[in-house]
Each structure stands twice: as C-alpha cells, then as structure tokens.
Design an enzyme around this catalytic site. Structure first.
Site, PDB file in Angstrom:
ATOM      1  N   PRO A   1      47.991 109.723 -26.588  1.00 31.99           N
ATOM      2  CA  PRO A   1      47.030 109.059 -25.700  1.00 31.99           C
ATOM      3  C   PRO A   1      46.059 110.065 -25.086  1.00 31.99           C
ATOM      4  O   PRO A   1      46.310 111.271 -25.092  1.00 31.99           O
ATOM      5  CB  PRO A   1      47.928 108.416 -24.616  1.00 31.99           C
ATOM      6  CG  PRO A   1      49.296 108.403 -25.205  1.00 31.99           C
ATOM      7  CD  PRO A   1      49.375 109.562 -26.132  1.00 31.99           C
ATOM      8  N   PRO A   2      44.946 109.588 -24.550  1.00 32.43           N
ATOM      9  CA  PRO A   2      43.977 110.507 -23.918  1.00 32.43           C
ATOM     10  C   PRO A   2      44.590 111.212 -22.712  1.00 32.43           C
ATOM     11  O   PRO A   2      45.350 110.618 -21.941  1.00 32.43           O
ATOM     12  CB  PRO A   2      42.835 109.578 -23.491  1.00 32.43           C
ATOM     13  CG  PRO A   2      42.976 108.361 -24.341  1.00 32.43           C
ATOM     14  CD  PRO A   2      44.433 108.203 -24.607  1.00 32.43           C
ATOM     15  N   GLY A   3      44.245 112.478 -22.557  1.00 35.72           N
ATOM     16  CA  GLY A   3      44.666 113.233 -21.383  1.00 35.72           C
ATOM     17  C   GLY A   3      46.046 113.835 -21.447  1.00 35.72           C
ATOM     18  O   GLY A   3      46.529 114.372 -20.451  1.00 35.72           O
TER      19      GLY A   3
ATOM     20  N   GLY B   1      47.000 116.392 -23.341  1.00 37.59           N
ATOM     21  CA  GLY B   1      46.989 117.838 -23.540  1.00 37.59           C
ATOM     22  C   GLY B   1      46.836 118.283 -24.976  1.00 37.59           C
ATOM     23  O   GLY B   1      47.263 119.394 -25.317  1.00 37.59           O
TER      24      GLY B   1
ATOM     25  N   GLU C   1      49.575  88.792  -1.398  1.00 32.77           N
ATOM     26  CA  GLU C   1      50.338  90.029  -1.602  1.00 32.77           C
ATOM     27  C   GLU C   1      51.781  89.863  -1.158  1.00 32.77           C
ATOM     28  O   GLU C   1      52.689  90.476  -1.745  1.00 32.77           O
ATOM     29  CB  GLU C   1      49.673  91.182  -0.841  1.00 32.77           C
ATOM     30  CG  GLU C   1      48.256  91.509  -1.287  1.00 32.77           C
ATOM     31  CD  GLU C   1      48.204  91.952  -2.739  1.00 32.77           C
ATOM     32  OE1 GLU C   1      49.229  92.440  -3.269  1.00 32.77           O
ATOM     33  OE2 GLU C   1      47.130  91.808  -3.372  1.00 32.77           O
TER      34      GLU C   1
END
Length: 686
Positions: free
Chosen positions: A247-249, A251, A470
C-alpha cells in the site's frame, strides 16, 4: 619554489593545457560588429537623402516657372522632381529643405493616373509659353530595393544561425546532460534516470523500521552485490528483478534508498512516468539508453518507482492503438530485462501498489520473479517506526512509544512520520519547549478526524441530533460482543464531519461473519438513534451508509458469506477483467445480490433499533452527557452501561488500555482549551 618554476606553472591552466594552446571561445561580439557594419554600409550606398513631398499646386508653379530640370516616374507610383542648380537657392530661401547628397531629387509627388498626369504636365508647360524644345518630359524608371530584399532573405537565416549557436552553447554549458535547453532537444531519447554513486546515499537498513521480513529478502540482493563470488561459485544466480508491492506510504521507496546505501554500487533512480513522452518511440529509446549506461557501470542497481505507469497489461485499451507508445516501451523493457543479450550485474528494483494490473510477461521467471510484500506495520513495527522518527524531536521523558503504537492501528510509516511532525507543530503552536504525550494524541486526532472547528455555527436542534447520533454509535458498539472498543466520541466538528468517534480495532488476519455483522450494526446505530430519540432522520449518516453498503456488498459478492448466493466470489484479484464489458454473473443473480444486500442492511438496522430501544434511557443519558461536555470517554460509558459482557480476552486487554488513555486525554484538556480560547474569541470578533 623558484621563479622559473612559477613561470612554468603559470603557462598551464587548471586542466594542464598550455595557455597559449587553449582553444579560443567564439565571441558573439563579432556577430554584432558585422551586423552594425552591414547596416552602416547599406545606409551609405543605398540611402539617397531626404526629399520634400509636394502637392500639385506647388508642382504646377515649378513647371510654369521652368525650374524643373527633370522628372523621373519611379515604379509608376511617384515622381522624383529635380530642380535646376541655379534655382535651388530659390526654394531654400522659401523654407524648403534640401539635401547634401548629389543626384538627389529635391521634391517628390505621388500620382494617381499616369496618363492624366502626363497630359497635365504638358498642358501646364504649354500654357506657360514654354517652347517644345525646353519642355521637361517624364522618364520612367523601375527600381528594386536590393537592400530590403537582401535583408528579407538574410535576416531569417541569420536568426536561425544565432538560435542554433545559442542552443549548442546550452549543450556545452550543461555538459551534454539533459539539464539545459539544448539538452532537452538533442537528448530527448536519452534516459532521465538520476545516477547516485556508491557514496551518495546515506540511508541504511538502520533507518528502515517495521519491515523486518522485507529487509531479510532484499538483504540477499545486497549481499550478492557485495560478495558475488559466494553465489557464482555454487552456480547460483541472483534474481534479475525484485518487485516491491504494498500500500502507499509503507516504505517501498525508502527501502530502495537503503539498498543503495548498503550495496555501495552505482544506483539509477527514476519513475515509470519518466519514460512517457509526447513523441513516438522516445520511451523505448530511453529504456535502451538506461540499460546501456547500466551495463557500463555494472554491477549496479536500477530502481523504477511506480512501474505500473508503463507496466500495465497490454491489449487492455478500449480504443485500438491508444496505448501503442506505452506498449512499445514495455516491450523494450521486457527485452532488456531478459532478452537475447544478457545483463549480468544489473539488478532492477521496482515499486508499485497495483501489482494486479501489471503485465504477466513482466512478472514471469527471469524478470520480476521475486515479489516482496511491503505491508502495513503491526504493533511492534509501529513502535520501531515511532522510534526512528522521534530521533530528532525534543520529547518529554513520559512519552511512551508503545502507547502511541497502540493508538495508531492501520497507520503506515508515512502516517506515523506525519504524526510526529504534526505533534511538533502543535507543540510549537502552544508555545511549549518539549513535546509531550498530549501533543501526539492531538496530532493523531488531527490526522484521523481533521482539524477542530469550534467556531462552526450549529443550531441547538442540530447539536442535539448530532449528540444522539454519536451516542447511538457509542452505545451499540459498547453492547455488541465483536464491535471495536470505544476510545472517545465528540460532537466538536472536525474536517467535513459534525461529530466523530474513535475506536481501537482489533488487529486480526481473519474476520468472521459475526464480526462484520456487528460492525454494520454499529455503523447504522447513529441513524437508528436519531429515528428513536429525535423522531426524524437526517443526512448526517451519509458516510455510515456508504461504509455499511460497501461492507455488505463485499460480504455477499466477495467473501461468500451469504447463504442465498452461496460459497461464490466475484472478485478478480488478477485485474485481468479491468476493461471487461460484461459482469461475471447473470441479471437474475444481480437481482438476488441486491435483495440479499438490502436484507442484510435492513436486518442490521432493525437490530440496532432494538438495542437502542431496550436501552433508551441509558442512550438518552449518554446523549445528554455528550451534549453538555462535547467529549465522552470509555469510562463514561462504563459508568452508564456497566462493564462490557461476553468480551473476548483481546478486547478485554484493549478495554484496560483505553482506561489509561482517558487519563492522558484528561491530563492536558484544560491546557488545550485555554490555548485555543483566545484564537476562538479573536475569530468571533473578526
């Protein structure tokens, strides 16, 4: 050193070439000098001075007085009038301008019709009594502006020569690289890769945390580059291509930088989009040039980031011929990696987060035959990543990396780096000198939910609906067995949302039907609480409905968790049907899928309504508490609902951890509000 030695040294430049033998550089001053001389010569030889333009009345008087020596009709457009030498002073005294040039007409007259003008000239002289022998007649003359025509042809040619010289000077200044303007024109087919030598990269595997399994696999490549004899003596061959997938990010690029720093060999770095150009054939030419340079510097590494830009599967375009350039670039890359010629000592690293769309020929044995999964870090990996990114921060001794790692499930390495940077910015915004635990918690909230918008105007009715919405989420998640434990819930607007709830999801590899069903029920509990406690529903549940619908479709069509559809999956993990025109199921099956998804969501919504109805007083109490305090924590739910029952051991540990989290939030809550209060008041005044 003697004077003789000094004299000898001064005769050579810094390249060791004798100064009297150095090639002289071309000076553009000569070009401007020649151009100036040409213009001066043109004016001297072709310029005939100034002539005064006259009208018919004055011209008629000149003819009648017999002052005209001759008349020349030039190009049938105008007449040059020459005055007799003894009559020139007459016109000078009357204020008419003369000229210092000889054989220069003193006056000019623009004519209309040639025949009428000739008749008028004869008539005027006859009326003035001038004899036929003394009459002045018109002589025709055709002239060509040689200077203008020469400039017309020479000027574009001269401009082209100057532009060419300037471009070649740009090539010389850029050293033949692609940096200059000339380099971009003449080197468009050259590789765009950046070359890093063995001493350039300072990043090593010590700077890469949370990727232990990936580092173990890629260290084998580094070891081969350092000790190739160790493998070749046994007849082994290192893989030519290594593909980093994740996945992106996570490393992937950082891991490639670490390989460059550890291997100590030349490293070519470029992106997949660097091969793409508007000109046909440039991509394939750049691939050839890249591998030519790599062979000259072998052993070396080529790193292609985002390789899916050129590695997408061939023949998938809807319009024929739309991707010919990209496919030719891919064909050249396939040939260079494992074609007729060998690339010994050249190892190719590539990174992508879309391995499912890559061409099969690119992933076959002999090319990218080794894929390394770079996944999101687990709890231990996140703790190690926090340790790496906290090295340059001024931290309070009480900051616990394991505590922060537990607060950031699902975060990538890039997300954690962002958390550390955001914590430093928040600390500076509060005018503090040391980053403490609360700054990190605020940074996590900022990244997950967005920036707080305490100045956003919300009516009391809307605020009440948000509170009960909520409260419904928090109550149902607390009462269901497999729902993620709550950390806190707030009705302070953040980002695009009017309220937000933070959960601590369990890190698991497998998810059961019951767990997914509980998550869908929790998502729908906000709207169910609005319907029961407010009496109406609103558009505030948009994000909840979107997530619940996607999860329900995934349960039915992907995971085979529906009894009516059965154990079937319509998910294509290979990406080979990306441009398919047909669905992998019939229209009748599509109707069944829609019915089962609708039934699943309806049952979950009714389940949420039943839970809220059975605990209506407690939900109302929680909503009122949230309306008063704006923030509610897990121990507030425990006070209202009691301890969670039927909780698995992992969730129980998470619940104990959340109790400690409340203390950290409550510790500096007043300090945060005091810091933001002046900003809020200033905003209201403005």
């Amino acid at each position: 050193m003697s004077k003789k030695d000094n004299k000898t040294t001064e005769q050579f430049d810094y390249n060791g070439m004798p100064k009297n033998q150095r090639p002289r550089k071309f000076s553009f001053a000569w070009v401007w000098l020649l151009l100036g001389l040409f213009l001066i010569g043109y004016n001297f030889f072709f310029y005939k001075g100034e002539s005064q333009e006259t009208d018919w009345k004055a011209f008629k008087e000149m003819l009648a007085d017999g002052d005209v020596e001759k008349m020349i009709l030039v190009n049938k457009e105008y007449v040059e009038i020459y005055i007799k030498p003894d009559k020139i002073s007459k016109y000078k005294q009357s204020g008419e301008r003369s000229t210092i040039f000889k054989n220069t007409p003193m006056f000019t007259y623009n004519i209309g019709s040639i025949e009428k003008f000739e008749n008028d000239v004869v008539t005027v002289q006859e009326e003035a009594g001038i004899s036929e022998n003394d009459m002045v007649y018109i002589s025709n003359q055709t002239r060509r502006n040689w200077g203008g025509e020469v400039l017309y042809f020479i000027f574009p040619l001269l401009l082209l020569v100057l532009l060419t010289l300037f471009m070649f000077r740009g090539v010389g200044r850029s050293g033949g690289s692609v940096g200059g303007m000339g380099g971009q024109i003449f080197n468009i087919g050259k590789s765009q890769a950046q070359l890093f030598d063995k001493n350039t990269s300072s990043i090593t595997f010590k700077d890469v945390a949370g990727l232990e399994e990936a580092k173990v696999e890629i260290m084998e490549v580094v070891d081969f580059l350092k000790n190739p004899k160790k493998y070749t003596d046994l007849g082994g061959k290192i893989p030519k291509g290594v593909l980093l997938v994740g996945p992106p990010g996570t490393g992937k690029t950082l891991l490639a930088k670490a390989v460059a720093g550890e291997a100590k060999v030349p490293f070519f770095s470029l992106s997949g989009s660097d091969f793409v150009e508007m000109f046909v054939g440039v991509g394939a030419s750049r691939v050839r040039d890249l591998f030519k340079q790599a062979k000259d510097k072998a052993p070396c590494i080529i790193f292609i980031d985002e390789i899916d830009a050129i590695g997408r599967a061939r023949g998938k375009s809807i319009a024929n011929g739309a991707n010919d350039e990209r496919e030719s670039t891919l064909n050249q890359l396939l040939t260079e990696m494992d074609g007729f010629s060998s690339n010994n000592g050249v190892i190719i690293l590539a990174a992508t987060n879309r391995a499912d769309i890559l061409d099969r020929a690119l992933l076959r044995a002999g090319r990218f035959d080794r894929q390394i999964a770079v996944e999101l870090p687990d709890l231990k990996g996140r703790e190690e990543i926090f340790e790496v990114h906290m090295r340059g921060l001024k931290l309070d001794p009480t900051v616990d990396r394991s505590f922060l790692a537990k607060q950031t499930p699902g975060f990538s390495g890039a997300d954690i780096a962002n958390v550390c940077n955001e914590a430093a910015l928040i600390c500076a915004r509060k005018n503090k000198k040391i980053i403490d635990k609360q700054d990190f918690l605020d940074a996590i909230d900022r990244i997950i939910g967005g920036l707080e918008k305490r100045t956003k105007l919300i009516s009391p009715e809307e605020k009440k609906a948000i509170s009960y919405h909520e409260a419904g989420h928090a109550s149902v998640s607390w009462l269901l067995k497999y729902a993620s434990p709550l950390v806190k819930v707030t009705i302070v607007p953040r980002g695009n949302s009017l309220g937000a709830a933070w959960y601590l999801p369990e890190e698991r590899s497998l998810t059961s039907y019951e767990q997914l069903y509980d998550e869908i029920t929790t998502l729908l509990a906000g709207r169910a609480s609005e319907e029961i406690n407010v009496g109406t529903i609103s558009t505030g549940a948009l994000n909840d409905l979107e997530r619940a619908t996607k999860m329900a479709y995934a349960m039915v069509t992907y995971y085979g968790l529906d009894k009516e559809i059965g154990n079937m999956s319509y998910f294509d993990s290979t990406g080979q049907t990306e441009y398919s025109f047909t669905k992998p199921y019939s229209e009748k099956t599509a109707e069944v899928i829609d019915q089962q998804v609708s039934k699943l969501i309806s049952d979950a919504y009714q389940r949420a309504k039943d839970i809220i109805t059975d605990n209506k007083e407690k939900v109302l109490k929680l909503g009122d508490l949230l309306l008063a305090n704006e923030v509610v924590f897990s121990d507030d739910l425990e006070t209202i609902f009691g301890k969670r029952e039927n909780m698995n051991p992992d969730m129980a540990k998470a619940s104990d951890f959340i109790e400690k989290t409340h203390e950290a939030y409550d510790e500096n809550e007043q300090q945060t509000q005091d810091t933001q209060k002046p900003l809020i008041e200033a905003t209201k005044e403005n």
